[in-house]
Design a protein around this motif. Structure first.
Motif, PDB file in Angstrom:
ATOM      1  N   MET A   1       0.738  -0.985   0.068  1.00 16.36           N
ATOM      2  CA  MET A   1       0.105   0.126  -0.149  1.00 16.36           C
ATOM      3  C   MET A   1       0.873   1.313   0.036  1.00 16.36           C
ATOM      4  O   MET A   1       1.855   1.248   0.717  1.00 16.36           O
ATOM      5  N   LYS A   2       0.753   2.276  -0.796  1.00 15.83           N
ATOM      6  CA  LYS A   2       1.313   3.453  -0.937  1.00 15.83           C
ATOM      7  C   LYS A   2       0.759   4.204  -0.015  1.00 15.83           C
ATOM      8  O   LYS A   2      -0.520   4.561   0.344  1.00 15.83           O
ATOM      9  N   ALA A   3       1.643   5.048   0.636  1.00 19.21           N
ATOM     10  CA  ALA A   3       1.199   6.057   1.907  1.00 19.21           C
ATOM     11  C   ALA A   3       1.808   7.369   1.704  1.00 19.21           C
ATOM     12  O   ALA A   3       2.713   7.506   1.115  1.00 19.21           O
ATOM     13  N   GLU A   4       0.986   8.318   2.476  1.00 16.69           N
ATOM     14  CA  GLU A   4       1.726   9.734   2.594  1.00 16.69           C
ATOM     15  C   GLU A   4       1.690  10.225   3.939  1.00 16.69           C
ATOM     16  O   GLU A   4       0.914   9.913   4.620  1.00 16.69           O
ATOM     17  N   ILE A   5       2.886  11.066   4.108  1.00 21.42           N
ATOM     18  CA  ILE A   5       2.772  11.658   5.375  1.00 21.42           C
ATOM     19  C   ILE A   5       1.838  13.026   5.345  1.00 21.42           C
ATOM     20  O   ILE A   5       2.164  13.812   4.569  1.00 21.42           O
ATOM     21  N   ILE A   6       1.195  13.231   6.206  1.00 20.26           N
ATOM     22  CA  ILE A   6       0.212  14.589   6.381  1.00 20.26           C
ATOM     23  C   ILE A   6       0.544  15.242   7.515  1.00 20.26           C
ATOM     24  O   ILE A   6       0.656  15.033   8.476  1.00 20.26           O
ATOM     25  N   THR A   7       0.810  16.516   7.522  1.00 17.69           N
ATOM     26  CA  THR A   7       1.177  17.354   8.449  1.00 17.69           C
ATOM     27  C   THR A   7       0.432  18.664   8.446  1.00 17.69           C
ATOM     28  O   THR A   7       0.308  19.224   7.135  1.00 17.69           O
ATOM     29  N   TYR A   8      -0.122  19.153   9.467  1.00 18.33           N
ATOM     30  CA  TYR A   8      -0.827  20.711   9.137  1.00 18.33           C
ATOM     31  C   TYR A   8      -0.206  21.513  10.398  1.00 18.33           C
ATOM     32  O   TYR A   8       0.178  21.218  11.419  1.00 18.33           O
ATOM     33  N   GLU A   9      -0.439  22.768  10.124  1.00 27.01           N
ATOM     34  CA  GLU A   9       0.142  23.991  11.063  1.00 27.01           C
ATOM     35  C   GLU A   9      -1.355  24.623  11.915  1.00 27.01           C
ATOM     36  O   GLU A   9      -2.027  25.132  10.958  1.00 27.01           O
ATOM     37  N   THR A  10      -1.129  24.910  13.179  1.00 29.31           N
ATOM     38  CA  THR A  10      -2.343  25.550  13.711  1.00 29.31           C
ATOM     39  C   THR A  10      -1.941  26.825  14.489  1.00 29.31           C
ATOM     40  O   THR A  10      -2.381  27.105  15.313  1.00 29.31           O
ATOM     41  N   LYS A  11      -0.664  27.363  13.929  1.00 24.41           N
ATOM     42  CA  LYS A  11       0.008  28.309  14.714  1.00 24.41           C
ATOM     43  C   LYS A  11      -0.911  29.648  14.851  1.00 24.41           C
ATOM     44  O   LYS A  11      -1.219  30.014  16.055  1.00 24.41           O
ATOM     45  N   ASN A  12      -1.745  30.011  13.865  1.00 30.04           N
ATOM     46  CA  ASN A  12      -2.455  31.337  13.985  1.00 30.04           C
ATOM     47  C   ASN A  12      -3.998  30.976  14.122  1.00 30.04           C
ATOM     48  O   ASN A  12      -4.790  31.704  13.509  1.00 30.04           O
ATOM     49  N   MET A  13      -4.307  29.937  14.619  1.00 30.48           N
ATOM     50  CA  MET A  13      -5.531  29.651  14.961  1.00 30.48           C
ATOM     51  C   MET A  13      -6.155  29.762  16.306  1.00 30.48           C
ATOM     52  O   MET A  13      -5.537  29.565  17.114  1.00 30.48           O
ATOM     53  N   THR A  14      -7.402  30.120  16.463  1.00 32.48           N
ATOM     54  CA  THR A  14      -8.147  30.256  17.864  1.00 32.48           C
ATOM     55  C   THR A  14      -8.230  28.616  18.337  1.00 32.48           C
ATOM     56  O   THR A  14      -8.035  27.519  17.664  1.00 32.48           O
ATOM     57  N   ASN A  15      -8.269  28.529  19.631  1.00 31.09           N
ATOM     58  CA  ASN A  15      -8.155  27.353  20.310  1.00 31.09           C
ATOM     59  C   ASN A  15      -9.526  26.267  20.125  1.00 31.09           C
ATOM     60  O   ASN A  15      -9.583  25.430  19.809  1.00 31.09           O
ATOM     61  N   SER A  16     -10.570  27.289  19.727  1.00 28.69           N
ATOM     62  CA  SER A  16     -11.901  26.321  19.296  1.00 28.69           C
ATOM     63  C   SER A  16     -11.691  25.691  17.944  1.00 28.69           C
ATOM     64  O   SER A  16     -12.342  24.638  17.915  1.00 28.69           O
ATOM     65  N   ARG A  17     -11.119  26.440  16.955  1.00 28.80           N
ATOM     66  CA  ARG A  17     -10.637  25.834  15.602  1.00 28.80           C
ATOM     67  C   ARG A  17      -9.794  24.730  15.827  1.00 28.80           C
ATOM     68  O   ARG A  17     -10.162  23.714  15.210  1.00 28.80           O
ATOM     69  N   ARG A  18      -8.794  24.902  16.575  1.00 32.90           N
ATOM     70  CA  ARG A  18      -8.053  23.852  16.801  1.00 32.90           C
ATOM     71  C   ARG A  18      -8.752  22.396  17.293  1.00 32.90           C
ATOM     72  O   ARG A  18      -8.379  21.234  16.829  1.00 32.90           O
ATOM     73  N   SER A  19      -9.557  22.698  18.301  1.00 29.48           N
ATOM     74  CA  SER A  19     -10.336  21.708  18.820  1.00 29.48           C
ATOM     75  C   SER A  19     -11.412  21.012  17.930  1.00 29.48           C
ATOM     76  O   SER A  19     -11.327  19.742  18.024  1.00 29.48           O
ATOM     77  N   ILE A  20     -11.848  21.761  16.938  1.00 28.54           N
ATOM     78  CA  ILE A  20     -12.758  21.269  15.988  1.00 28.54           C
ATOM     79  C   ILE A  20     -11.952  20.272  14.986  1.00 28.54           C
ATOM     80  O   ILE A  20     -12.256  19.132  14.956  1.00 28.54           O
ATOM     81  N   ILE A  21     -10.716  20.737  14.846  1.00 31.00           N
ATOM     82  CA  ILE A  21      -9.940  19.800  13.641  1.00 31.00           C
ATOM     83  C   ILE A  21      -9.397  18.713  14.640  1.00 31.00           C
ATOM     84  O   ILE A  21      -9.536  17.337  13.810  1.00 31.00           O
ATOM     85  N   SER A  22      -9.155  18.552  15.724  1.00 30.99           N
ATOM     86  CA  SER A  22      -8.802  17.413  16.740  1.00 30.99           C
ATOM     87  C   SER A  22      -9.999  16.413  16.677  1.00 30.99           C
ATOM     88  O   SER A  22      -9.665  15.283  16.465  1.00 30.99           O
ATOM     89  N   LYS A  23     -10.995  17.078  17.185  1.00 28.67           N
ATOM     90  CA  LYS A  23     -12.308  16.088  17.328  1.00 28.67           C
ATOM     91  C   LYS A  23     -12.705  15.490  15.605  1.00 28.67           C
ATOM     92  O   LYS A  23     -13.134  14.405  15.914  1.00 28.67           O
ATOM     93  N   ARG A  24     -12.586  16.186  14.569  1.00 36.22           N
ATOM     94  CA  ARG A  24     -13.136  15.663  13.408  1.00 36.22           C
ATOM     95  C   ARG A  24     -11.959  14.570  13.117  1.00 36.22           C
ATOM     96  O   ARG A  24     -12.395  13.410  12.488  1.00 36.22           O
TER      97      ARG A  24
END
Length: 82
Positions: free
Chosen positions: A1-24
Motif C-alpha cells: 500500500m502506498k502511503a503519504e505523510i500529512i502534517t498541518y499547522e495551527t499556529k495562527n488559529m483560535t483554540n476552538s478551531r484547533r479543537s474542531i480539527i482534533s475532534k474531526r
C-alpha cells in the motif's frame, strides 16, 4: 500500500478551531446529563489504517489522504504532504 505523510499547522488559529480539527480527525467522548452518559464519537482516522507520528503528523494511505487533506483545508490550516 502506498502511503503519504500529512502534517498541518495551527499556529495562527483560535483554540476552538484547533479543537474542531482534533475532534474531526481523532474523535472525542461526548458526555451528557452531568457526565452520567458518555458516547464515543468517531473521528475520520478511526475508519482507516493510519500511524500517528505526532499530534499533527500522521501517515495514511494515498486514497484516504485526499479526504483527510480536504477536511483539514476546509477548516483553514496549512496542510503539507509527502
Amino acid at each position: 500500500m502506498k502511503a503519504e505523510i500529512i502534517t498541518y499547522e495551527t499556529k495562527n488559529m483560535t483554540n476552538s478551531r484547533r479543537s474542531i480539527i482534533s475532534k474531526r480527525l481523532f474523535g472525542f467522548t461526548d458526555r451528557t446529563k452531568g457526565s452520567t452518559y458518555s458516547y464515543k464519537r468517531k473521528g475520520m482516522l478511526e475508519s482507516m489504517p493510519h500511524v500517528v507520528i505526532t499530534k499533527k503528523t500522521f501517515v495514511v494511505g494515498v486514497k484516504d489522504g485526499r479526504r483527510i487533506k480536504e477536511a483539514i483545508k476546509e477548516l483553514g490550516p496549512d496542510v503539507k504532504s509527502w
